[in-house]
Write an enzyme that holds these catalytic residues in place. Structure first.
Site, PDB file in Angstrom:
ATOM      1  N   GLU A 178       0.815  -1.208   0.000  1.00  0.00           N
ATOM      2  CA  GLU A 178       0.000   0.000   0.000  1.00  0.00           C
ATOM      3  C   GLU A 178       0.849   1.258   0.000  1.00  0.00           C
ATOM      4  O   GLU A 178       1.972   1.283   0.510  1.00  0.00           O
ATOM      5  CB  GLU A 178      -0.991  -0.003   1.155  1.00  0.00           C
ATOM      6  CG  GLU A 178      -0.382  -0.202   2.503  1.00  0.00           C
ATOM      7  CD  GLU A 178      -1.439  -0.198   3.600  1.00  0.00           C
ATOM      8  OE1 GLU A 178      -2.298  -1.091   3.578  1.00  0.00           O
ATOM      9  OE2 GLU A 178      -1.394   0.693   4.453  1.00  0.00           O
ATOM     10  N   CYS A 212       3.553   8.497   0.600  1.00  0.00           N
ATOM     11  CA  CYS A 212       4.143   7.601   1.590  1.00  0.00           C
ATOM     12  C   CYS A 212       4.225   6.231   0.927  1.00  0.00           C
ATOM     13  O   CYS A 212       3.208   5.682   0.494  1.00  0.00           O
ATOM     14  CB  CYS A 212       3.249   7.565   2.827  1.00  0.00           C
ATOM     15  SG  CYS A 212       3.764   6.319   4.021  1.00  0.00           S
ATOM     16  N   CYS A 244       6.560  -6.888   7.082  1.00  0.00           N
ATOM     17  CA  CYS A 244       7.682  -6.362   7.865  1.00  0.00           C
ATOM     18  C   CYS A 244       8.016  -7.353   8.979  1.00  0.00           C
ATOM     19  O   CYS A 244       7.131  -8.016   9.513  1.00  0.00           O
ATOM     20  CB  CYS A 244       7.307  -5.004   8.468  1.00  0.00           C
ATOM     21  SG  CYS A 244       8.643  -4.251   9.403  1.00  0.00           S
ATOM     22  N   CYS A 261       6.212  -4.635  15.479  1.00  0.00           N
ATOM     23  CA  CYS A 261       5.619  -3.593  16.338  1.00  0.00           C
ATOM     24  C   CYS A 261       4.148  -3.941  16.619  1.00  0.00           C
ATOM     25  O   CYS A 261       3.388  -4.214  15.686  1.00  0.00           O
ATOM     26  CB  CYS A 261       5.726  -2.224  15.676  1.00  0.00           C
ATOM     27  SG  CYS A 261       7.421  -1.781  15.264  1.00  0.00           S
ATOM     28  N   CYS A 263       1.039  -2.282  14.802  1.00  0.00           N
ATOM     29  CA  CYS A 263       1.145  -2.111  13.353  1.00  0.00           C
ATOM     30  C   CYS A 263       0.585  -3.320  12.594  1.00  0.00           C
ATOM     31  O   CYS A 263       0.968  -4.464  12.845  1.00  0.00           O
ATOM     32  CB  CYS A 263       2.614  -1.894  12.993  1.00  0.00           C
ATOM     33  SG  CYS A 263       2.888  -1.875  11.226  1.00  0.00           S
ATOM     34  N   CYS A 298      -0.548   2.656   9.028  1.00  0.00           N
ATOM     35  CA  CYS A 298       0.357   1.708   8.385  1.00  0.00           C
ATOM     36  C   CYS A 298      -0.215   0.293   8.245  1.00  0.00           C
ATOM     37  O   CYS A 298      -0.493  -0.372   9.231  1.00  0.00           O
ATOM     38  CB  CYS A 298       1.645   1.678   9.203  1.00  0.00           C
ATOM     39  SG  CYS A 298       2.858   0.532   8.578  1.00  0.00           S
TER      40      CYS A 298
HETATM   41  S1  SF4 Z   1       5.733   0.172  12.419  1.00  0.00           S
HETATM   42 FE1  SF4 Z   1       5.169  -1.608  11.186  1.00  0.00          FE
HETATM   43  S2  SF4 Z   1       6.179  -1.324   9.236  1.00  0.00           S
HETATM   44 FE2  SF4 Z   1       7.162   0.072  10.700  1.00  0.00          FE
HETATM   45  S3  SF4 Z   1       8.895  -1.094  11.544  1.00  0.00           S
HETATM   46 FE3  SF4 Z   1       7.185  -1.457  12.940  1.00  0.00          FE
HETATM   47  S4  SF4 Z   1       6.240  -3.347  12.158  1.00  0.00           S
HETATM   48 FE4  SF4 Z   1       7.539  -2.560  10.527  1.00  0.00          FE
END
Ligand code: SF4
Length: 343
Positions: free
Chosen positions: A90, A103, A110, A114, A117, A331
Protein backbone atom coordinates in the site's frame (compact mmCIF):
# COMPACT_ATOMS: atom_id res chain seq x y z
CA UNK A 1 16.95 -7.47 -14.83
CA UNK A 2 14.39 -4.69 -14.93
CA UNK A 3 15.30 -1.61 -16.96
CA UNK A 4 13.60 0.77 -14.51
CA UNK A 5 15.66 -0.62 -11.64
CA UNK A 6 18.92 0.73 -13.09
CA UNK A 7 20.54 3.91 -11.90
CA UNK A 8 21.95 6.33 -14.47
CA UNK A 9 25.48 4.89 -14.60
CA UNK A 10 24.18 1.34 -14.98
CA UNK A 11 21.86 2.43 -17.76
CA UNK A 12 24.71 4.15 -19.55
CA UNK A 13 26.84 1.01 -19.32
CA UNK A 14 24.01 -1.16 -20.62
CA UNK A 15 23.40 1.11 -23.60
CA UNK A 16 27.08 1.39 -24.52
CA UNK A 17 27.67 -2.36 -24.02
CA UNK A 18 24.74 -3.01 -26.36
CA UNK A 19 26.49 -1.03 -29.11
CA UNK A 20 24.47 2.20 -28.99
CA UNK A 21 25.79 5.74 -28.46
CA UNK A 22 26.11 6.93 -24.85
CA UNK A 23 23.58 9.78 -25.27
CA UNK A 24 20.79 7.24 -25.86
CA UNK A 25 21.07 6.36 -22.16
CA UNK A 26 20.33 9.95 -21.27
CA UNK A 27 17.22 9.91 -23.46
CA UNK A 28 16.10 6.54 -22.13
CA UNK A 29 16.55 7.56 -18.50
CA UNK A 30 14.55 10.74 -19.06
CA UNK A 31 11.69 8.79 -20.66
CA UNK A 32 11.56 6.27 -17.84
CA UNK A 33 12.17 8.43 -14.77
CA UNK A 34 11.31 11.93 -16.01
CA UNK A 35 8.25 11.22 -18.16
CA UNK A 36 7.45 7.98 -16.30
CA UNK A 37 6.88 5.99 -19.49
CA UNK A 38 7.07 2.23 -19.09
CA UNK A 39 6.73 1.11 -22.70
CA UNK A 40 9.67 1.43 -25.12
CA UNK A 41 7.29 1.89 -28.04
CA UNK A 42 5.99 5.17 -26.58
CA UNK A 43 9.45 6.76 -26.58
CA UNK A 44 8.91 8.85 -29.66
CA UNK A 45 12.30 10.45 -30.25
CA UNK A 46 14.26 7.18 -30.18
CA UNK A 47 15.26 5.32 -33.36
CA UNK A 48 13.38 2.18 -34.32
CA UNK A 49 16.47 -0.06 -34.10
CA UNK A 50 17.13 1.05 -30.54
CA UNK A 51 13.49 0.63 -29.47
CA UNK A 52 13.31 -2.82 -31.05
CA UNK A 53 16.55 -3.92 -29.39
CA UNK A 54 15.41 -2.70 -25.98
CA UNK A 55 11.98 -4.22 -26.39
CA UNK A 56 13.45 -7.61 -27.33
CA UNK A 57 16.04 -7.70 -24.55
CA UNK A 58 14.72 -5.77 -21.56
CA UNK A 59 11.54 -5.36 -19.64
CA UNK A 60 9.92 -3.12 -17.07
CA UNK A 61 8.99 -3.82 -13.50
CA UNK A 62 5.34 -2.85 -13.83
CA UNK A 63 3.15 -2.79 -10.73
CA UNK A 64 -0.42 -1.58 -11.17
CA UNK A 65 -3.25 -0.09 -9.16
CA UNK A 66 -5.38 -2.80 -7.60
CA UNK A 67 -7.68 -0.44 -5.76
CA UNK A 68 -7.89 3.21 -4.72
CA UNK A 69 -9.72 4.63 -1.75
CA UNK A 70 -10.44 8.36 -1.47
CA UNK A 71 -10.92 10.03 1.86
CA UNK A 72 -14.14 11.97 2.19
CA UNK A 73 -12.57 14.10 4.94
CA UNK A 74 -9.53 15.40 3.08
CA UNK A 75 -7.60 14.84 -0.12
CA UNK A 76 -5.85 11.67 1.04
CA UNK A 77 -5.90 8.73 -1.37
CA UNK A 78 -4.84 5.27 -0.39
CA UNK A 79 -3.67 2.79 -3.01
CA UNK A 80 -3.43 -0.95 -2.95
CA UNK A 81 -0.76 -1.70 -5.54
CA UNK A 82 -0.30 -5.10 -7.09
CA UNK A 83 3.25 -6.23 -7.83
CA UNK A 84 4.28 -8.55 -10.66
CA UNK A 85 4.27 -11.59 -8.38
CA UNK A 86 0.75 -10.85 -7.14
CA UNK A 87 1.82 -9.41 -3.78
CA UNK A 88 -0.09 -6.38 -2.63
CA UNK A 89 1.45 -3.32 -1.01
CA UNK A 90 0.00 0.00 0.00
CA UNK A 91 0.97 3.58 -0.72
CA UNK A 92 -0.69 6.83 0.28
CA UNK A 93 -1.01 10.21 -1.38
CA UNK A 94 -1.12 13.02 1.16
CA UNK A 95 -1.88 16.61 0.34
CA UNK A 96 -0.07 18.71 2.95
CA UNK A 97 0.10 22.51 3.13
CA UNK A 98 3.78 22.27 2.25
CA UNK A 99 3.27 20.13 -0.85
CA UNK A 100 2.27 16.89 -2.48
CA UNK A 101 3.61 13.87 -0.71
CA UNK A 102 3.58 10.10 -1.18
CA UNK A 103 4.14 7.60 1.59
CA UNK A 104 5.60 4.43 0.10
CA UNK A 105 6.26 0.89 1.29
CA UNK A 106 9.78 -0.56 1.24
CA UNK A 107 8.92 -4.22 1.91
CA UNK A 108 5.99 -6.57 1.50
CA UNK A 109 5.09 -7.00 5.17
CA UNK A 110 7.68 -6.36 7.86
CA UNK A 111 9.75 -8.38 10.31
CA UNK A 112 9.93 -5.85 13.13
CA UNK A 113 6.82 -6.97 14.99
CA UNK A 114 5.62 -3.59 16.34
CA UNK A 115 2.48 -4.43 18.28
CA UNK A 116 0.35 -1.55 17.05
CA UNK A 117 1.15 -2.11 13.35
CA UNK A 118 -0.93 -4.12 10.88
CA UNK A 119 1.96 -4.47 8.39
CA UNK A 120 3.91 -6.91 10.49
CA UNK A 121 1.23 -9.46 11.34
CA UNK A 122 2.44 -11.97 8.71
CA UNK A 123 6.12 -10.99 8.95
CA UNK A 124 8.25 -9.85 6.04
CA UNK A 125 7.35 -11.54 2.78
CA UNK A 126 10.08 -9.90 0.71
CA UNK A 127 12.07 -6.74 0.10
CA UNK A 128 10.92 -4.34 -2.59
CA UNK A 129 13.21 -3.50 -5.48
CA UNK A 130 14.05 0.17 -6.11
CA UNK A 131 11.88 0.03 -9.24
CA UNK A 132 8.90 -1.09 -7.16
CA UNK A 133 9.42 1.83 -4.80
CA UNK A 134 9.75 4.27 -7.71
CA UNK A 135 6.67 2.92 -9.45
CA UNK A 136 4.54 3.64 -6.37
CA UNK A 137 5.29 7.33 -6.90
CA UNK A 138 4.99 7.24 -10.70
CA UNK A 139 1.66 5.44 -10.55
CA UNK A 140 0.25 7.96 -8.10
CA UNK A 141 1.62 11.02 -9.90
CA UNK A 142 0.10 9.82 -13.18
CA UNK A 143 -3.18 8.99 -11.46
CA UNK A 144 -3.68 12.32 -9.71
CA UNK A 145 -1.90 14.32 -12.44
CA UNK A 146 -0.05 16.44 -9.89
CA UNK A 147 3.69 16.68 -9.38
CA UNK A 148 4.83 14.85 -6.25
CA UNK A 149 7.54 16.76 -4.43
CA UNK A 150 8.16 14.81 -1.25
CA UNK A 151 8.45 11.16 -0.32
CA UNK A 152 8.25 9.43 3.03
CA UNK A 153 9.34 5.81 3.34
CA UNK A 154 6.96 5.12 6.16
CA UNK A 155 4.57 2.55 4.70
CA UNK A 156 4.98 -1.18 5.21
CA UNK A 157 8.53 -2.28 5.90
CA UNK A 158 11.62 -1.18 7.77
CA UNK A 159 13.80 0.77 5.27
CA UNK A 160 17.04 -0.01 7.12
CA UNK A 161 16.24 -3.70 6.71
CA UNK A 162 16.33 -3.18 2.94
CA UNK A 163 19.06 -0.58 2.74
CA UNK A 164 20.65 -1.42 -0.63
CA UNK A 165 17.37 -1.09 -2.49
CA UNK A 166 16.40 2.04 -0.56
CA UNK A 167 19.77 3.60 -1.37
CA UNK A 168 19.30 2.84 -5.07
CA UNK A 169 15.76 4.24 -4.91
CA UNK A 170 16.97 7.54 -3.40
CA UNK A 171 19.69 7.84 -5.99
CA UNK A 172 17.22 7.46 -8.87
CA UNK A 173 14.34 9.51 -7.46
CA UNK A 174 16.62 12.47 -6.73
CA UNK A 175 18.40 12.31 -10.11
CA UNK A 176 17.88 15.62 -11.93
CA UNK A 177 17.26 13.72 -15.18
CA UNK A 178 14.41 11.86 -13.50
CA UNK A 179 11.87 13.02 -10.91
CA UNK A 180 14.47 15.33 -9.40
CA UNK A 181 12.96 15.23 -5.93
CA UNK A 182 15.04 17.29 -3.52
CA UNK A 183 17.23 15.29 -1.14
CA UNK A 184 15.71 17.43 1.61
CA UNK A 185 12.28 15.99 0.76
CA UNK A 186 13.05 12.31 1.33
CA UNK A 187 12.24 10.94 4.77
CA UNK A 188 13.15 7.50 6.10
CA UNK A 189 11.20 6.25 9.06
CA UNK A 190 12.81 3.57 11.21
CA UNK A 191 11.94 1.73 14.38
CA UNK A 192 15.56 2.32 15.37
CA UNK A 193 17.90 -0.02 13.50
CA UNK A 194 21.13 1.54 14.77
CA UNK A 195 23.68 -0.14 12.44
CA UNK A 196 21.55 0.90 9.45
CA UNK A 197 21.57 4.55 10.53
CA UNK A 198 25.38 4.57 10.81
CA UNK A 199 25.83 2.67 7.54
CA UNK A 200 23.57 5.03 5.61
CA UNK A 201 25.30 8.11 7.02
CA UNK A 202 28.79 6.79 6.45
CA UNK A 203 27.89 5.97 2.86
CA UNK A 204 26.84 9.60 2.39
CA UNK A 205 23.14 8.93 1.91
CA UNK A 206 21.01 12.04 2.31
CA UNK A 207 17.60 11.82 3.94
CA UNK A 208 15.48 13.15 6.76
CA UNK A 209 15.44 10.78 9.69
CA UNK A 210 12.23 9.90 11.52
CA UNK A 211 12.44 7.45 14.42
CA UNK A 212 9.48 5.60 15.92
CA UNK A 213 10.14 6.17 19.61
CA UNK A 214 6.78 5.66 21.32
CA UNK A 215 8.32 5.36 24.79
CA UNK A 216 11.39 6.72 26.54
CA UNK A 217 11.25 3.82 29.00
CA UNK A 218 13.31 0.93 27.65
CA UNK A 219 11.07 -1.80 29.09
CA UNK A 220 7.91 -0.29 27.68
CA UNK A 221 9.51 0.37 24.32
CA UNK A 222 10.67 -3.25 24.16
CA UNK A 223 7.10 -4.31 24.81
CA UNK A 224 5.64 -2.56 21.79
CA UNK A 225 8.68 -2.57 19.48
CA UNK A 226 10.35 -5.98 19.91
CA UNK A 227 13.29 -4.97 17.67
CA UNK A 228 14.16 -2.36 20.30
CA UNK A 229 15.55 -5.08 22.61
CA UNK A 230 18.64 -5.23 20.39
CA UNK A 231 19.04 -1.49 20.20
CA UNK A 232 19.06 0.23 23.61
CA UNK A 233 17.59 3.72 23.80
CA UNK A 234 20.83 5.41 24.87
CA UNK A 235 22.63 3.98 21.82
CA UNK A 236 19.75 4.95 19.57
CA UNK A 237 19.87 8.56 20.74
CA UNK A 238 23.63 8.54 20.20
CA UNK A 239 23.11 7.35 16.60
CA UNK A 240 20.47 10.05 16.08
CA UNK A 241 22.78 12.74 17.48
CA UNK A 242 25.43 11.46 15.05
CA UNK A 243 22.89 11.99 12.27
CA UNK A 244 22.43 15.63 13.35
CA UNK A 245 26.17 16.14 13.64
CA UNK A 246 26.78 14.70 10.18
CA UNK A 247 23.89 16.35 8.32
CA UNK A 248 23.05 19.45 10.33
CA UNK A 249 19.41 18.30 10.29
CA UNK A 250 17.26 17.58 13.29
CA UNK A 251 15.70 14.17 13.93
CA UNK A 252 11.96 13.67 14.14
CA UNK A 253 10.79 11.30 16.86
CA UNK A 254 7.38 9.79 16.28
CA UNK A 255 5.44 9.22 19.49
CA UNK A 256 2.17 7.30 19.19
CA UNK A 257 0.15 8.12 22.28
CA UNK A 258 -1.45 5.02 23.76
CA UNK A 259 -3.77 5.93 26.58
CA UNK A 260 -2.71 4.52 29.95
CA UNK A 261 0.52 3.11 28.52
CA UNK A 262 2.92 5.89 27.54
CA UNK A 263 1.03 9.08 28.43
CA UNK A 264 1.58 9.21 32.22
CA UNK A 265 3.56 11.86 34.09
CA UNK A 266 6.56 9.56 34.53
CA UNK A 267 6.51 8.61 30.83
CA UNK A 268 6.60 12.24 29.80
CA UNK A 269 9.31 13.10 32.33
CA UNK A 270 11.46 10.31 30.93
CA UNK A 271 10.82 11.58 27.42
CA UNK A 272 11.99 15.07 28.36
CA UNK A 273 15.07 13.61 30.10
CA UNK A 274 15.95 11.47 27.08
CA UNK A 275 15.64 14.20 24.45
CA UNK A 276 16.48 17.40 26.25
CA UNK A 277 19.99 17.65 24.80
CA UNK A 278 19.11 16.59 21.27
CA UNK A 279 18.27 18.78 18.30
CA UNK A 280 14.95 17.15 17.54
CA UNK A 281 11.25 17.44 16.98
CA UNK A 282 8.59 15.20 18.49
CA UNK A 283 5.58 14.27 16.40
CA UNK A 284 2.67 13.29 18.62
CA UNK A 285 0.28 10.81 17.03
CA UNK A 286 -2.89 9.67 18.80
CA UNK A 287 -3.15 5.89 18.38
CA UNK A 288 -5.05 4.78 15.30
CA UNK A 289 -6.41 1.47 16.67
CA UNK A 290 -6.19 -1.76 14.68
CA UNK A 291 -8.17 -4.89 15.35
CA UNK A 292 -5.16 -6.90 16.53
CA UNK A 293 -3.97 -4.38 19.14
CA UNK A 294 -6.21 -3.41 22.02
CA UNK A 295 -4.76 -0.02 22.85
CA UNK A 296 -6.88 3.05 23.40
CA UNK A 297 -6.42 6.44 21.76
CA UNK A 298 -6.18 9.58 23.93
CA UNK A 299 -8.80 12.29 23.65
CA UNK A 300 -7.93 15.43 21.74
CA UNK A 301 -7.72 17.36 25.02
CA UNK A 302 -5.26 14.84 26.48
CA UNK A 303 -3.12 15.05 23.36
CA UNK A 304 -3.09 18.85 23.55
CA UNK A 305 -2.01 18.72 27.21
CA UNK A 306 0.87 16.35 26.41
CA UNK A 307 1.97 18.67 23.62
CA UNK A 308 1.86 21.63 26.01
CA UNK A 309 3.85 19.78 28.66
CA UNK A 310 6.61 18.84 26.24
CA UNK A 311 6.91 22.33 24.77
CA UNK A 312 7.00 23.97 28.18
CA UNK A 313 9.82 21.61 29.13
CA UNK A 314 12.01 22.54 26.18
CA UNK A 315 10.99 19.80 23.76
CA UNK A 316 9.86 20.95 20.36
CA UNK A 317 6.64 18.98 19.79
CA UNK A 318 3.61 19.17 17.54
CA UNK A 319 0.50 17.06 17.04
CA UNK A 320 0.42 15.34 13.68
CA UNK A 321 -2.46 16.40 11.50
CA UNK A 322 -4.42 13.23 10.92
CA UNK A 323 -5.18 12.55 7.30
CA UNK A 324 -7.32 9.83 5.77
CA UNK A 325 -8.58 8.30 9.00
CA UNK A 326 -11.77 7.16 7.24
CA UNK A 327 -9.79 5.08 4.72
CA UNK A 328 -7.52 3.11 7.04
CA UNK A 329 -4.51 5.34 6.33
CA UNK A 330 -2.54 3.95 9.30
CA UNK A 331 0.36 1.71 8.39
CA UNK A 332 -0.73 -1.54 6.77
CA UNK A 333 -4.39 -1.41 7.75
CA UNK A 334 -5.86 -1.40 4.29
CA UNK A 335 -3.64 -4.19 2.99
CA UNK A 336 -4.34 -6.22 6.12
CA UNK A 337 -8.09 -5.79 5.72
CA UNK A 338 -7.81 -6.74 2.06
CA UNK A 339 -5.84 -9.92 2.86
CA UNK A 340 -8.16 -10.89 5.71
CA UNK A 341 -11.19 -10.54 3.46
CA UNK A 342 -9.53 -12.51 0.67
CA UNK A 343 -8.72 -15.46 2.95
S1 SF4 B 1 5.73 0.17 12.42
FE1 SF4 B 1 5.17 -1.61 11.19
S2 SF4 B 1 6.18 -1.32 9.24
FE2 SF4 B 1 7.16 0.07 10.70
S3 SF4 B 1 8.90 -1.09 11.54
FE3 SF4 B 1 7.19 -1.46 12.94
S4 SF4 B 1 6.24 -3.35 12.16
FE4 SF4 B 1 7.54 -2.56 10.53
Amino acid sequence: MYINNLDYNEMEKLVVDSGFPRFRADQLFRWIHGKMVSDFKEMKNLPKTFIEYMNDNHRFDKPGIHKRLDSSQDNTKKYLIELEDGNIIESVYLNYDFGESVCISSQVGCNMGCLFCASTKDGRIRNLRASEMLEQIYIIQKDIMTKINSVVIMGSGEPFDNLDNVKRFIEIVTDEKGMNISKRKITLSTCGIIPGIYEALDEGMQFNLAVSLHSAVQKKRDEIIPASKNYPLKDLIKACDYYTEKTGRRVTYEYIIIKGFNDGKEDLKELVKLLKNSNCHVNLIPLNPIEEFHGEAPTHRETVLINKYLNSNGINATIRRELGRDINAACGQLRRNYINNRE
